[in-house]
Design a protein around this motif. Sequence first.
Motif, PDB file in Angstrom:
ATOM      1  N   ARG A  65       0.841  -1.209   0.000  1.00 46.84           N
ATOM      2  CA  ARG A  65       0.000   0.000   0.000  1.00 46.84           C
ATOM      3  C   ARG A  65       0.870   1.252   0.000  1.00 46.84           C
ATOM      4  O   ARG A  65       0.631   2.181  -0.771  1.00 46.84           O
ATOM      5  CB  ARG A  65      -0.918   0.021   1.222  1.00 46.84           C
ATOM      6  CG  ARG A  65      -2.244  -0.644   1.011  1.00 46.84           C
ATOM      7  CD  ARG A  65      -3.239  -0.325   2.120  1.00 46.84           C
ATOM      8  NE  ARG A  65      -2.738  -0.508   3.472  1.00 46.84           N
ATOM      9  CZ  ARG A  65      -2.667  -1.669   4.111  1.00 46.84           C
ATOM     10  NH1 ARG A  65      -3.065  -2.774   3.511  1.00 46.84           N
ATOM     11  NH2 ARG A  65      -2.202  -1.747   5.338  1.00 46.84           N
ATOM     12  N   TYR A  66       1.863   1.296   0.896  1.00 45.96           N
ATOM     13  CA  TYR A  66       2.712   2.481   0.988  1.00 45.96           C
ATOM     14  C   TYR A  66       3.494   2.725  -0.287  1.00 45.96           C
ATOM     15  O   TYR A  66       3.710   3.856  -0.685  1.00 45.96           O
ATOM     16  CB  TYR A  66       3.682   2.375   2.162  1.00 45.96           C
ATOM     17  CG  TYR A  66       2.998   2.439   3.501  1.00 45.96           C
ATOM     18  CD1 TYR A  66       2.188   3.527   3.856  1.00 45.96           C
ATOM     19  CD2 TYR A  66       3.140   1.423   4.426  1.00 45.96           C
ATOM     20  CE1 TYR A  66       1.542   3.576   5.076  1.00 45.96           C
ATOM     21  CE2 TYR A  66       2.500   1.469   5.652  1.00 45.96           C
ATOM     22  CZ  TYR A  66       1.704   2.547   5.969  1.00 45.96           C
ATOM     23  OH  TYR A  66       1.083   2.596   7.170  1.00 45.96           O
ATOM     24  N   GLN A  80       2.498   1.763  -3.208  1.00 42.42           N
ATOM     25  CA  GLN A  80       1.511   1.803  -4.287  1.00 42.42           C
ATOM     26  C   GLN A  80       1.768   0.699  -5.321  1.00 42.42           C
ATOM     27  O   GLN A  80       1.763   0.927  -6.528  1.00 42.42           O
ATOM     28  CB  GLN A  80       1.483   3.184  -4.944  1.00 42.42           C
ATOM     29  CG  GLN A  80       1.077   4.260  -3.963  1.00 42.42           C
ATOM     30  CD  GLN A  80       1.054   5.640  -4.562  1.00 42.42           C
ATOM     31  OE1 GLN A  80       1.363   5.837  -5.726  1.00 42.42           O
ATOM     32  NE2 GLN A  80       0.684   6.616  -3.757  1.00 42.42           N
ATOM     33  N   VAL A  81       1.995  -0.504  -4.802  1.00 43.30           N
ATOM     34  CA  VAL A  81       2.225  -1.685  -5.626  1.00 43.30           C
ATOM     35  C   VAL A  81       0.970  -2.548  -5.558  1.00 43.30           C
ATOM     36  O   VAL A  81       0.473  -2.824  -4.475  1.00 43.30           O
ATOM     37  CB  VAL A  81       3.439  -2.491  -5.098  1.00 43.30           C
ATOM     38  CG1 VAL A  81       3.580  -3.799  -5.829  1.00 43.30           C
ATOM     39  CG2 VAL A  81       4.706  -1.662  -5.191  1.00 43.30           C
ATOM     40  N   GLU A  82       0.468  -2.958  -6.703  1.00 40.88           N
ATOM     41  CA  GLU A  82      -0.745  -3.781  -6.724  1.00 40.88           C
ATOM     42  C   GLU A  82      -0.467  -5.257  -6.962  1.00 40.88           C
ATOM     43  O   GLU A  82      -1.235  -6.104  -6.544  1.00 40.88           O
ATOM     44  CB  GLU A  82      -1.703  -3.250  -7.792  1.00 40.88           C
ATOM     45  CG  GLU A  82      -2.229  -1.864  -7.446  1.00 40.88           C
ATOM     46  CD  GLU A  82      -3.195  -1.338  -8.480  1.00 40.88           C
ATOM     47  OE1 GLU A  82      -3.657  -2.116  -9.329  1.00 40.88           O
ATOM     48  OE2 GLU A  82      -3.482  -0.127  -8.440  1.00 40.88           O
TER      49      GLU A  82
END
Length: 70
Positions: free
Chosen positions: A36-37, A39-41
Motif C-alpha cells: 500500500r505504501y 503503491q504496488v498492486e
Amino acid sequence: EGHAKHIDELSPTTVKKTVAGNGKASKDDVKSAVMRYLQVEDAKYFANEDESDAAAVALTHLAMIGVITL
C-alpha cells in the motif's frame, strides 16, 4: 575513513507496529501494508518475503528519522 557510523537495530515488533499498525502483525499483513505504501498492486512485485521485509525495515527507518509518515 575515520568517520564513526551509527547503526540502529530495529526489532521485528517495531517494524510490524510501524508499518502494519500492530506489533504482532503477520508477514502477509506487513507485506500488504508495504505494498500500500509503495503503491504496488501486484503481489509478485516482491520475489520473496525477505524483499518485503527489507522494504518494511527501510520504511520504518525513514519514518523514524522523519522523512516519511506512515
